[in-house]
Design a protein around this motif. Structure first.
Motif, PDB file in Angstrom:
ATOM      1  N   ALA A 361    -101.259 -33.697  46.809  1.00  0.00           N
ATOM      2  CA  ALA A 361    -101.275 -32.398  46.657  1.00  0.00           C
ATOM      3  C   ALA A 361    -102.119 -31.933  45.411  1.00  0.00           C
ATOM      4  N   LYS A 362    -102.237 -30.391  45.594  1.00  0.00           N
ATOM      5  CA  LYS A 362    -102.969 -29.958  44.687  1.00  0.00           C
ATOM      6  C   LYS A 362    -101.989 -29.736  43.267  1.00  0.00           C
ATOM      7  N   ALA A 363    -102.251 -30.411  42.537  1.00  0.00           N
ATOM      8  CA  ALA A 363    -101.454 -30.362  41.350  1.00  0.00           C
ATOM      9  C   ALA A 363    -101.584 -29.044  40.618  1.00  0.00           C
ATOM     10  N   LEU A 364    -100.260 -28.480  40.167  1.00  0.00           N
ATOM     11  CA  LEU A 364    -100.424 -27.330  39.303  1.00  0.00           C
ATOM     12  C   LEU A 364     -99.789 -27.799  38.012  1.00  0.00           C
ATOM     13  N   THR A 365    -100.584 -26.971  37.237  1.00  0.00           N
ATOM     14  CA  THR A 365     -99.964 -27.388  35.446  1.00  0.00           C
ATOM     15  C   THR A 365     -99.399 -26.101  34.960  1.00  0.00           C
ATOM     16  N   GLU A 366     -98.719 -26.497  33.829  1.00  0.00           N
ATOM     17  CA  GLU A 366     -98.291 -25.248  33.249  1.00  0.00           C
ATOM     18  C   GLU A 366     -99.281 -24.290  32.858  1.00  0.00           C
ATOM     19  N   GLU A 368    -100.931 -22.422  34.894  1.00  0.00           N
ATOM     20  CA  GLU A 368    -101.743 -22.020  36.169  1.00  0.00           C
ATOM     21  C   GLU A 368    -100.853 -21.107  36.928  1.00  0.00           C
ATOM     22  N   THR A 369    -101.466 -20.182  37.812  1.00  0.00           N
ATOM     23  CA  THR A 369    -100.706 -19.414  38.675  1.00  0.00           C
ATOM     24  C   THR A 369    -101.249 -19.433  40.031  1.00  0.00           C
TER      25      THR A 369
END
Lengths: 369, 369
Positions: A361-366, A368-369
């Motif tokens: 997965a492409k990890a999202l982090t807090e 990021e939008t």
């Protein structure tokens, strides 16, 4: 035929067949508040565990079929070899989706190839074979090479003979059982890819990214997405898949297998075979897409709009075949692997016991939008 | 107590409670080849539809509990008000996870606050209240303001009184029913956030991104991820959640609700309440993370390693409460909305009927890696 086109939550989907595909369809239906009723002759069907109701009866039992039809709001199926009279009997009483015609076509390789030709998609050359003489003539046309296949009831490499020389061809028709057959031109393809396509009751089509399939012993072993093809090839694959379902007025999910060829440095696709149902090469969608192929099929046969087929992650689907399923703990020890087991009570050589979706997965982090 | 620490596929998880949380747990178990046995006094429990077996009996029925314990390999629960004697009776015969102590603590607001203090996480001021006199004294300490809550059996805003002045305080203890209570300091918080944390049998913790929660009529309406907090706040939230489960030797998923405060331009978190189970504010994980909170809880209570809590998409979870569920078709018409309905036969005001995960995925396309 009554046509309650669109189901309401709480309505019941009847499913012919109680294997893992029926099981995963029933799980998707339950998620969206629909009930399921599985019909299968095998009293140990894994789909029974997760359905509201089930019927154990032969597909030829007219009374059981009539009771089943009366108890459900729509019928779908998890396998393409539903007997024609079974589908017709149900169809007279309740909508059968994807549709009776899709069954007729996919049960007979000749009808299928004739339909695909008519739908203007590219396929390998083929010939109808009803005798050794037909075969000899066809082999001449295809430079002595081809794959001889029974028209009906072939799967996972069964019911076919590879012919690479005139020696192979001698007596091949009898060796196949002297049954109606087709000869397919032998294609030097690079790999097999497949497209999962869905069509809704109102005719809208969505198709997933294509998967690159790898087989072992004629059984699918892995499906990899992205397939590593050009954007143009992806578009061609989708266009062909959508042409196929549109021409059939199909309602539901279809798996379309294609050969990927390299010709003069250009990619080319030939449609190999269609499966009028959710497909093993689409299991990766469960953990890498917004809407899995099972959710999508349920939405379609319920008469509901389709969900997004958007892919959020890269995936490699790996089948667990036979005793490979004993390695379930290896899959669990990788946090990026999603384990799916079908709850089959008996492990047998060559039996599909489960699968693992390895997800990148492409990890999202807090933030990021 | 027997301790078959790690389950095998085909083993059975017993679940106390047959509501939507039990239903979604059973669905996750089935996905991974585990069986479920639901125990619930309500014969119309939605979880029964998707489980292998169920028992309809009161939680006080010793014989039924003993039969249940003998039929399962581990017991978990979908609600925190499992009667203490029920949990103890089962625990004597079969592992109960997350654990009996977590139940004791979360059933009593005083015990919970005492435990949280011991676990060194930040919480709002509180006082034990056993009389109007206790209340008067505590209110003096908290500038005349606070929330008076029964120690036991409060949920969704029930069993509590808001006190904003000394007039509100007069007779409040009697108004609450003259039962053991706590007064919580009234906090001027910006919003409520929550963390879903999981701990495995070997003590490994993983926690999800935090969600910003919005309530209507004291019932959760939406959970939004990302919550729009700083990376430091996210880390603090995770650290506190992991301290809480570690101190309890907890095995499974916990929902930890926190208040987000702004103090001198800095974000600050106070733990409000814990739920020793999968949590409504974690439903977004089903469609935005590699491993949902339900899969994670099943993995933990089965004694299996945890999956990745990585988030691949942004999400807004919206509860469908009461007759809002009639708007299911609106959710279906948005291809980026994932509809979950609980199959409850009767719609009632204030009843949680389903939820929708509105997903904003980072779309990948062929060729991208």
């Amino acid at each position: 035929m009554s046509t309650p086109a669109r189901l309401q939550p709480g309505d019941t989907i009847g499913i012919l067949g109680g294997g893992q595909l029926g099981r995963m369809l029933a799980q998707s239906a339950a998620k969206m508040g629909l009930k399921t009723h599985i019909y299968c002759p095998d009293p140990g069907s894994p789909a029974f565990d997760v359905s509201n109701t089930f019927t154990v009866a032969p597909y030829e039992d007219a009374d059981a079929l009539d009771r089943f039809a009366a108890a459900v709001d729509v019928v779908t199926y998890e396998f393409e070899n539903v007997p024609g009279p079974t589908a017709s009997r149900l169809h007279a009483k309740v909508p059968v989706r994807p549709g009776v015609r899709a069954l007729e076509i996919s049960q007979d390789r000749l009808f299928e190839k004739q339909y695909l030709t008519k739908a203007s998609v590219d396929i390998a050359g083929f010939a109808e074979i009803n005798s050794q003489e037909d075969l000899d003539q066809a082999l001449q046309k295809f430079n002595g090479k081809g794959v001889l296949k029974t028209r009906r009831f072939g799967y996972d490499g069964k019911g076919q003979l590879m012919i690479r020389s005139s020696a192979d061809g001698n007596g091949a028709y009898a060796a196949l059982g002297s049954v109606p057959a087709v000869l397919e031109q032998l294609i030097a393809f690079e790999c097999e890819v497949s497209v999962i396509v869905a069509r809704s009751l109102d005719g809208t089509c969505v198709s997933y990214d294509i998967a690159r399939n790898h087989h072992e012993n004629h059984i699918l072993k892995t499906s990899t997405v992205p397939a590593g093809v050009t954007a143009e090839t992806l578009n061609t694959a989708r266009r062909m898949a959508e042409q196929i379902v549109t021409g059939l007025e199909y309602v539901g999910v279809m798996g379309v297998e294609m050969f990927l060829l390299q010709e003069d440095g250009e990619e080319r696709l030939l449609v190999n075979e269609i499966a009028p149902r959710v497909h093993n090469s689409g299991h990766w969608t469960q953990d890498a897409c917004l809407t899995s192929q099972f959710d999508q099929h349920i939405r379609a046969v319920a008469g509901w709009p389709l969900g997004s087929a958007q892919r959020h992650s890269d995936a490699v689907m790996e089948n667990l075949i036979g005793f490979e399923a004993d390695e379930w703990h290896a899959a669990l020890s990788d946090p990026n692997a999603c384990l799916h087991l079908y709850g089959k009570s008996e492990t047998r050589e060559g039996r599909k016991m489960g699968h693992v979706n390895h997800i990148k997965a492409k990890a999202l982090t807090e933030g990021e939008t």
